[in-house]
Design a protein around this motif. Structure first.
Motif, mmCIF file in Angstrom:
data_model
loop_
_atom_site.group_PDB
_atom_site.id
_atom_site.type_symbol
_atom_site.label_atom_id
_atom_site.label_comp_id
_atom_site.label_asym_id
_atom_site.label_seq_id
_atom_site.Cartn_x
_atom_site.Cartn_y
_atom_site.Cartn_z
ATOM 1 N N UNK A 175 -18.374 -6.605 20.294
ATOM 2 C CA UNK A 175 -17.956 -5.208 20.279
ATOM 3 C C UNK A 175 -17.955 -4.584 18.894
ATOM 4 N N UNK A 176 -18.076 -5.388 17.867
ATOM 5 C CA UNK A 176 -18.049 -4.837 16.519
ATOM 6 C C UNK A 176 -16.624 -4.590 16.050
ATOM 7 N N UNK A 177 -16.489 -3.733 15.088
ATOM 8 C CA UNK A 177 -15.222 -3.436 14.442
ATOM 9 C C UNK A 177 -14.601 -2.224 15.130
ATOM 10 N N UNK A 178 -13.647 -2.457 16.042
ATOM 11 C CA UNK A 178 -13.143 -1.369 16.873
ATOM 12 C C UNK A 178 -11.650 -1.133 16.665
ATOM 13 N N UNK A 179 -11.228 0.100 16.924
ATOM 14 C CA UNK A 179 -9.819 0.457 16.850
ATOM 15 C C UNK A 179 -9.105 -0.143 18.053
ATOM 16 N N UNK A 180 -8.112 -0.986 17.777
ATOM 17 C CA UNK A 180 -7.337 -1.608 18.852
ATOM 18 C C UNK A 180 -5.996 -0.909 19.037
ATOM 19 N N UNK A 181 -5.475 -0.314 17.960
ATOM 20 C CA UNK A 181 -4.184 0.351 18.060
ATOM 21 C C UNK A 181 -3.681 0.787 16.708
ATOM 22 N N UNK A 182 -2.406 1.162 16.684
ATOM 23 C CA UNK A 182 -1.727 1.576 15.464
ATOM 24 C C UNK A 182 -0.368 0.891 15.440
ATOM 25 N N UNK A 183 0.038 0.450 14.261
ATOM 26 C CA UNK A 183 1.363 -0.134 14.071
ATOM 27 C C UNK A 183 2.086 0.715 13.034
ATOM 28 N N UNK A 184 3.240 1.255 13.430
ATOM 29 C CA UNK A 184 3.993 2.118 12.527
ATOM 30 C C UNK A 184 5.345 1.504 12.192
ATOM 31 N N UNK A 195 -16.066 5.734 16.850
ATOM 32 C CA UNK A 195 -15.910 4.940 15.626
ATOM 33 C C UNK A 195 -14.832 5.549 14.733
ATOM 34 N N UNK A 196 -14.006 4.699 14.175
ATOM 35 C CA UNK A 196 -12.950 5.144 13.267
ATOM 36 C C UNK A 196 -13.574 5.640 11.967
ATOM 37 N N UNK A 215 0.814 -1.225 0.000
ATOM 38 C CA UNK A 215 0.000 0.000 0.000
ATOM 39 C C UNK A 215 0.848 1.276 0.000
ATOM 40 N N UNK A 216 2.172 1.120 0.113
ATOM 41 C CA UNK A 216 3.099 2.254 0.153
ATOM 42 C C UNK A 216 2.738 3.236 1.272
ATOM 43 N N UNK A 217 2.554 2.677 2.485
ATOM 44 C CA UNK A 217 2.210 3.484 3.651
ATOM 45 C C UNK A 217 3.150 3.135 4.797
ATOM 46 N N UNK A 218 3.183 3.994 5.800
ATOM 47 C CA UNK A 218 4.130 3.791 6.899
ATOM 48 C C UNK A 218 3.458 3.486 8.231
ATOM 49 N N UNK A 219 2.148 3.302 8.227
ATOM 50 C CA UNK A 219 1.451 2.916 9.453
ATOM 51 C C UNK A 219 0.139 2.235 9.086
ATOM 52 N N UNK A 220 -0.295 1.357 9.971
ATOM 53 C CA UNK A 220 -1.562 0.654 9.789
ATOM 54 C C UNK A 220 -2.436 0.864 11.014
ATOM 55 N N UNK A 221 -3.721 0.973 10.781
ATOM 56 C CA UNK A 221 -4.686 0.921 11.860
ATOM 57 C C UNK A 221 -4.842 -0.552 12.206
ATOM 58 N N UNK A 222 -4.885 -0.850 13.493
ATOM 59 C CA UNK A 222 -5.083 -2.231 13.935
ATOM 60 C C UNK A 222 -6.498 -2.322 14.480
ATOM 61 N N UNK A 223 -7.256 -3.258 13.929
ATOM 62 C CA UNK A 223 -8.647 -3.427 14.346
ATOM 63 C C UNK A 223 -8.827 -4.760 15.031
ATOM 64 N N UNK A 224 -9.741 -4.757 15.969
ATOM 65 C CA UNK A 224 -10.116 -5.973 16.672
ATOM 66 C C UNK A 224 -11.561 -6.236 16.312
#
Length: 151
Positions: A47-56, A115-116, A33-42
């Motif tokens: 709980x549904x689709x929630x933001x769990x963290x970020x990985x850079x 929500x993200x 994807x040519x990006x330097x960070x990802x959203x991490x979802x759980x």
């Protein structure tokens, strides 16, 4: 100008990885994807689709130094930044930039009512600055509803 303006002017898709993915999988996705960070979802049924963290990239580089190549098989959940700094669509660009400077980060997940709805990055702010210098900033329209932001 508000963060929501930046979200409307950029690609709406948020690239995410699940907490159970390996670090190697996350690195492959970042490269593709040519990006330097990802959203991490759980994704949980309750709980549904929630933001769990970020990985850079920075998280990965630091872990590589500490743990060596064994980190490639680790689940993203062990390496990600939990409870990342976030902003809201209604926050000003100035507020978002202050958060990034204060916390030494380059990516801000944007949450609305928990929500993200997107991610803004240093690259987005650079693009905005160039548009302002060139006089090509798009007009600020009425704020869209949360449904306007695709993810």
């Amino acid at each position: 100008m508000k963060v929501e303006h930046i979200l409307r002017t950029k690609q709406a898709r948020v690239v995410a990885v699940r907490t159970s993915a390996t670090v190697a999988d996350a690195i492959r996705l970042m490269k593709a994807e040519n990006i330097s960070a990802l959203v991490v979802k759980d994704v949980c049924r309750t709980e549904g689709n929630t933001l769990a963290g970020v990985l850079s990239e920075r998280d990965i580089v630091h872990a590589l130094l500490e743990r060596g190549s064994s980190l490639m098989a680790m689940p993203v959940s062990q390496l990600m930044t939990r409870q990342p700094v976030t902003c809201a669509p209604s926050d000003s660009v100035r507020q978002a930039l202050h958060l990034m400077e204060q916390h030494h980060i380059r990516h801000l997940p944007v949450l609305e009512d928990g929500h993200l709805v997107g991610v803004v990055s240093a690259r987005d702010f650079t693009r905005l600055q160039l548009q302002e210098l060139d006089g090509t900033v798009t007009a600020v329209a009425e704020p869209p509803s949360a449904a306007t932001y695709a993810h």
